[in-house]
Design a protein around this motif. Sequence first.
Motif, PDB file in Angstrom:
ATOM      1  N   THR A 148       0.848  -1.186   0.024  1.00 58.18           N
ATOM      2  CA  THR A 148      -0.029  -0.034   0.003  1.00 58.18           C
ATOM      3  C   THR A 148       0.914   1.155   0.055  1.00 58.18           C
ATOM      4  OG1 THR A 148       0.192   0.097   2.491  1.00 58.18           O
ATOM      5  CG2 THR A 148      -1.769  -1.181   1.449  1.00 58.18           C
ATOM      6  N   ASP A 149       0.328   2.524  -0.280  1.00 57.52           N
ATOM      7  CA  ASP A 149       1.259   3.511  -0.465  1.00 57.52           C
ATOM      8  C   ASP A 149       1.644   3.698   1.102  1.00 57.52           C
ATOM      9  OD1 ASP A 149       0.510   4.027  -3.056  1.00 57.52           O
ATOM     10  OD2 ASP A 149      -1.192   5.507  -2.592  1.00 57.52           O
ATOM     11  N   GLU A 150       0.766   3.641   2.226  1.00 55.90           N
ATOM     12  CA  GLU A 150       1.277   3.630   3.556  1.00 55.90           C
ATOM     13  C   GLU A 150       2.677   2.804   3.831  1.00 55.90           C
ATOM     14  OE1 GLU A 150      -1.963   2.758   2.683  1.00 55.90           O
ATOM     15  OE2 GLU A 150      -2.702   5.076   2.902  1.00 55.90           O
ATOM     16  N   GLN A 151       2.481   1.653   3.577  1.00 58.89           N
ATOM     17  CA  GLN A 151       3.507   0.684   3.787  1.00 58.89           C
ATOM     18  C   GLN A 151       4.663   1.321   2.931  1.00 58.89           C
ATOM     19  OE1 GLN A 151       1.556  -2.725   2.103  1.00 58.89           O
ATOM     20  NE2 GLN A 151       1.441  -3.611   4.061  1.00 58.89           N
ATOM     21  N   TYR A 152       4.657   1.653   1.609  1.00 55.84           N
ATOM     22  CA  TYR A 152       5.880   2.318   0.992  1.00 55.84           C
ATOM     23  C   TYR A 152       6.579   3.463   1.598  1.00 55.84           C
ATOM     24  CZ  TYR A 152       4.810  -1.004  -2.798  1.00 55.84           C
ATOM     25  OH  TYR A 152       4.559  -2.242  -3.282  1.00 55.84           O
ATOM     26  N   ALA A 153       5.361   4.252   2.184  1.00 53.27           N
ATOM     27  CA  ALA A 153       5.732   5.564   2.839  1.00 53.27           C
ATOM     28  C   ALA A 153       6.519   5.250   4.416  1.00 53.27           C
ATOM     29  CB  ALA A 153       4.646   6.490   3.248  1.00 53.27           C
ATOM     30  N   GLU A 154       6.028   4.181   4.735  1.00 52.15           N
ATOM     31  CA  GLU A 154       6.934   3.787   6.088  1.00 52.15           C
ATOM     32  C   GLU A 154       8.089   3.479   5.911  1.00 52.15           C
ATOM     33  OE1 GLU A 154       7.593   2.595  10.461  1.00 52.15           O
ATOM     34  OE2 GLU A 154       6.422   4.363   9.271  1.00 52.15           O
ATOM     35  N   LEU A 155       8.468   2.631   4.773  1.00 53.91           N
ATOM     36  CA  LEU A 155       9.568   1.866   4.336  1.00 53.91           C
ATOM     37  C   LEU A 155      10.667   3.191   4.143  1.00 53.91           C
ATOM     38  CD1 LEU A 155       8.863  -1.098   2.471  1.00 53.91           C
ATOM     39  CD2 LEU A 155       9.905  -0.923   4.210  1.00 53.91           C
ATOM     40  N   LYS A 156      10.166   4.067   3.451  1.00 55.06           N
ATOM     41  CA  LYS A 156      10.853   5.294   3.175  1.00 55.06           C
ATOM     42  C   LYS A 156      11.341   6.103   4.544  1.00 55.06           C
ATOM     43  CE  LYS A 156      12.533   8.763   0.389  1.00 55.06           C
ATOM     44  NZ  LYS A 156      13.618   8.653  -0.250  1.00 55.06           N
ATOM     45  N   ARG A 157      10.281   6.125   5.312  1.00 54.54           N
ATOM     46  CA  ARG A 157      10.538   6.746   6.673  1.00 54.54           C
ATOM     47  C   ARG A 157      11.720   5.924   7.578  1.00 54.54           C
ATOM     48  NH1 ARG A 157       9.806   6.602  11.833  1.00 54.54           N
ATOM     49  NH2 ARG A 157       8.746   4.708  11.916  1.00 54.54           N
TER      50      ARG A 157
END
Length: 189
Positions: A148-157
């Motif tokens: 999900t977009d949220e998962q990819y954002a968390e990985l970036k974070r």
Amino acid sequence: MNDLANHPVKLGGVHHAAYRCRDAKETVEWYQRVLGMDYTSAFSEDHVPSTGEYDPYMHVFLDAGNGNILAFFELPNQKDMGRDENTPKWVQHLAFRVASEEELLAAKEHVEGLGIDVLGPTHHGIFKSIYFFDPNGHRVELAADIGTDEQYAELKRVAMPMLDEWSETKKAPRHADWLHEIARKEHNL
């Protein structure tokens, strides 16, 4: 950290990635048959343009989609092709994106139908992959994004904290354990 927006180098993507092959024609035909790649061009010289040294070669180019080009060199006057024996076979690989999990499963069926051993699908939390080897011994991965977009954002974070911790400890940081939990749940582990 770095102000990448003002970085003096502005990349426009990967022009091509080049690897060595044992036989240029066999390699082109394999990538066409197995992965449906379009053979776009070739260069063949007796002297290497960048160094001037005598070393006849055939350099072939295949379109991997979206302007991504995969290239190979056949070098008949060099020693037989080998690999870095200090690096596990699973480390160095070519990974290609497919559009969906359904396409990944269809690709697996196609590749296996050609008599090629396929490993997977392997669940990586945010994508699933299959793996097999080309005729040169290069490991090939096909991957379908499922996150999900949220998962990819968390990985970036957590990317920088993970890198910093790894750099200090050389042990796997636990910042993205949730990825492994997703895979465990799917496999009922």
